[in-house]
Design an enzyme around this catalytic site. Sequence first.
Site, short mmCIF file in Angstrom:
data_model
loop_
_atom_site.label_atom_id
_atom_site.label_comp_id
_atom_site.label_asym_id
_atom_site.label_seq_id
_atom_site.Cartn_x
_atom_site.Cartn_y
_atom_site.Cartn_z
N THR A 16 -34.47 41.17 44.89
CA THR A 16 -35.57 41.76 44.88
C THR A 16 -36.57 41.36 44.09
O THR A 16 -37.72 40.83 44.31
CB THR A 16 -35.56 43.38 44.79
OG1 THR A 16 -34.50 43.81 45.55
CG2 THR A 16 -36.80 44.06 44.88
N VAL A 17 -36.50 41.22 42.73
CA VAL A 17 -37.30 40.90 41.76
C VAL A 17 -37.70 39.52 41.71
O VAL A 17 -38.69 38.91 41.61
CB VAL A 17 -37.07 41.42 40.26
CG1 VAL A 17 -38.18 41.14 39.47
CG2 VAL A 17 -36.77 42.98 40.41
N GLU A 131 -41.22 43.24 29.14
CA GLU A 131 -42.11 43.92 29.78
C GLU A 131 -41.62 44.73 31.04
O GLU A 131 -41.80 45.95 31.29
CB GLU A 131 -43.36 43.56 29.98
CG GLU A 131 -44.64 44.29 30.38
CD GLU A 131 -44.98 45.39 29.41
OE1 GLU A 131 -45.71 45.02 28.34
OE2 GLU A 131 -44.60 46.40 29.58
N GLY A 189 -36.36 49.52 48.01
CA GLY A 189 -36.34 48.62 47.31
C GLY A 189 -36.44 49.11 45.68
O GLY A 189 -36.48 48.49 44.82
N LYS A 207 -34.40 53.14 29.47
CA LYS A 207 -35.68 52.82 29.22
C LYS A 207 -36.14 53.55 28.09
O LYS A 207 -36.97 53.09 27.39
CB LYS A 207 -36.37 53.27 30.70
CG LYS A 207 -36.04 52.15 31.63
CD LYS A 207 -36.70 52.51 33.07
CE LYS A 207 -36.55 51.32 34.02
NZ LYS A 207 -36.66 52.25 35.41
N GLY A 304 -40.00 48.04 42.31
CA GLY A 304 -40.24 47.63 43.59
C GLY A 304 -40.62 45.92 43.36
O GLY A 304 -40.97 45.64 42.23
P1 NAP Z 1 -31.01 42.32 43.00
O1 NAP Z 1 -31.94 42.45 44.21
O2 NAP Z 1 -29.61 42.85 43.10
O3 NAP Z 1 -30.84 40.85 42.71
C1 NAP Z 1 -29.89 40.08 41.78
C2 NAP Z 1 -29.95 38.67 41.90
O4 NAP Z 1 -29.12 38.13 40.92
C3 NAP Z 1 -29.31 38.28 43.20
O5 NAP Z 1 -30.21 37.04 43.70
C4 NAP Z 1 -28.04 37.68 42.79
O6 NAP Z 1 -27.42 36.62 43.50
C5 NAP Z 1 -28.22 37.16 41.56
N1 NAP Z 1 -26.80 37.52 40.50
C6 NAP Z 1 -26.46 38.56 40.20
N2 NAP Z 1 -25.23 38.35 39.42
C7 NAP Z 1 -25.15 36.93 39.42
C8 NAP Z 1 -24.24 36.01 38.90
N3 NAP Z 1 -23.10 36.66 37.99
N4 NAP Z 1 -24.74 34.55 38.66
C9 NAP Z 1 -25.84 34.06 39.28
N5 NAP Z 1 -26.43 34.99 39.90
C10 NAP Z 1 -26.28 36.39 39.87
O7 NAP Z 1 -31.63 42.77 41.54
P2 NAP Z 1 -33.17 43.33 41.34
O8 NAP Z 1 -33.40 44.52 42.05
O9 NAP Z 1 -33.84 41.95 41.72
O10 NAP Z 1 -32.97 43.43 39.76
C11 NAP Z 1 -33.04 42.22 38.92
C12 NAP Z 1 -33.21 42.61 37.50
O11 NAP Z 1 -34.59 43.49 37.40
C13 NAP Z 1 -32.38 44.05 37.01
O12 NAP Z 1 -31.94 43.99 35.45
C14 NAP Z 1 -33.12 45.18 37.46
O13 NAP Z 1 -32.60 46.39 36.60
C15 NAP Z 1 -34.33 44.84 36.92
N6 NAP Z 1 -35.46 45.64 37.64
C16 NAP Z 1 -35.70 45.82 38.92
C17 NAP Z 1 -36.49 46.40 39.27
C18 NAP Z 1 -36.57 46.98 41.06
O14 NAP Z 1 -37.43 47.38 41.35
N7 NAP Z 1 -35.80 46.26 41.83
C19 NAP Z 1 -37.44 46.97 38.69
C20 NAP Z 1 -37.64 46.90 37.28
C21 NAP Z 1 -36.42 45.95 36.72
P3 NAP Z 1 -26.90 36.69 45.06
O15 NAP Z 1 -28.40 36.66 45.73
O16 NAP Z 1 -26.21 35.44 45.38
O17 NAP Z 1 -26.23 38.10 45.17
N1 HSE Z 2 -34.30 51.74 39.90
C1 HSE Z 2 -35.42 51.57 39.15
C2 HSE Z 2 -36.33 52.73 39.35
C3 HSE Z 2 -36.07 50.34 39.22
O1 HSE Z 2 -35.91 53.23 40.60
O2 HSE Z 2 -37.04 53.11 38.78
C4 HSE Z 2 -37.00 50.12 37.97
O3 HSE Z 2 -36.29 49.83 36.87
#
Ligand code: NAP
Ligand code: HSE
Length: 428
Positions: A16-17, A131, A189, A207, A304
């Site tokens: 997603t990110v 951040e 997401g 957080k 998101g």
């Molecule tokens: P996600 O959609 O699950 O994506 C994770 C990505 O990391 C995927 O591309 C995955 O590869 C890759 N990955 C995971 N484990 C790996 C490994 N061992 N080696 C290599 N690649 C690996 O997660 P996300 O929602 O983008 O979140 C990413 C980070 O941002 C997290 O720390 C989350 O807490 C933080 N965050 C997310 C949000 C949000 O709204 N989603 C907001 C703030 C912060 P594959 O594609 O091959 O599976």
């Molecule tokens: N799952 C988290 C939320 C994403 O709902 O706020 C942001 O860290």
Amino acid sequence: MDKRRVIRAALLGFGTVGSGVYLLASRLGEELVNKAGASLEIRRILVRNLDKKREGADPALFTDNWNEILEDEEIQIVIELMGGIEPARTYVSEALKAGKNVVTANKDLLAEYGGELLELAKQNGCDLMFEASVAGAVPIIRALKQSLAGAELTEVAGIVNGTTNYILTKMSEVSMDYRDALELAMKKGYAEADPTADVEGYDAGRKIAIMASIAFNSRVTFSQVPTEGITKITAKDIQYARDFGYVIKLLGIAKKEEDGIEVKVHPMLVPEDHPLASVRSSFNAVFVRGDACDEAMFMGRGAGKMPTASAVMGDVIDVMVNIIHGSCGRMGCTCYKNIPVKEEGSTMSKYFLRVQVSDRPGALANIAGVLGNNNVSIAQVYQKRSENGVAELVIITDRVMERNFNDSLTVIRGMTAMKEVSSVIRVY
Ligand code: NAP
Ligand code: HSE
């Protein structure tokens, strides 16, 4: 300014990110030369599964081999967007030891190993920026670390989980069922891959640990944060809260008291006229109180793809500027104090208590007596008589020692007239 300068980065993760950051970096393009003094080349993208179909980036960029990135001396910024503790902790540590700057959105990692990683960054003269790890696009880390550094902060209270705020808003405003609202939050997401971290308050706990560490200049880790999620909140609680002039929100709260730091996550009844009460849907907000700054609130999209990518790119641009000016590692760990974190139970709270009792004389008096004997004073009481001989009682207490309230609850649960303790929710 050398307009031909290119800074090279690698993305760890294209979910997603990660895909949002790639898109945003491409969209910014040459504008980065104006903003940061160089253009940015995303040279490699690390993923777990190379067979997965990806859209939006050249397939030749993808790799599943971390060493290709670690050993590429031209890569100066590692953008970690995989999530979780391992292998993120190893990769971030190795990157810093190799003199690469790191930008991450990983609150799991920062809330437990922030101290260790910031120390590594300092030893190696690198930036470690995070951040996006708290409240997505809301610039709260910089605000706490830099803009509010002149004030002595005493309280940080935040709606820092978009998923639970979205669910509570849908339950409250359109009477949506909890499961349906969670499913929608996942589709949009907002939720973590396993939404347990969202709904049980762990995500907010991470957080608030990060924010408390920065706000009070003293390390607080996630393992020190008692957490309670929203899974027990019912439509009835939401309705009663409304009748009493409150809305229910999942809050991460940290306060600096004379005898230590109080920190926790739980659902709370927030007075309708408090600024946090108006924060709806997946929006996040952080309310801060301090001496010189008085009160301030920061609000925006907390989850998101693009809002989170926006915060990540802000950090990337900051690192690029530091690289150009030779000033990486300028803003490191700010935890120079060692304030104890208070034990659970020794903190003060107001409570909303909803119980079902046999509708007979003395039931309310007995409950009031137990509360009084434990030094818990009552602020408001409401009684609704039902048809089958069971009455519903709702009590709101004054601010009391949590331990005293818990002691009275143990006695109340054992009373012969007690049919059920339906809800116990703290009041802000
Ligand atoms: P996600 O959609 O699950 O994506 C994770 C990505 O990391 C995927 O591309 C995955 O590869 C890759 N990955 C995971 N484990 C790996 C490994 N061992 N080696 C290599 N690649 C690996 O997660 P996300 O929602 O983008 O979140 C990413 C980070 O941002 C997290 O720390 C989350 O807490 C933080 N965050 C997310 C949000 C949000 O709204 N989603 C907001 C703030 C912060 P594959 O594609 O091959 O599976
Ligand atoms: N799952 C988290 C939320 C994403 O709902 O706020 C942001 O860290």
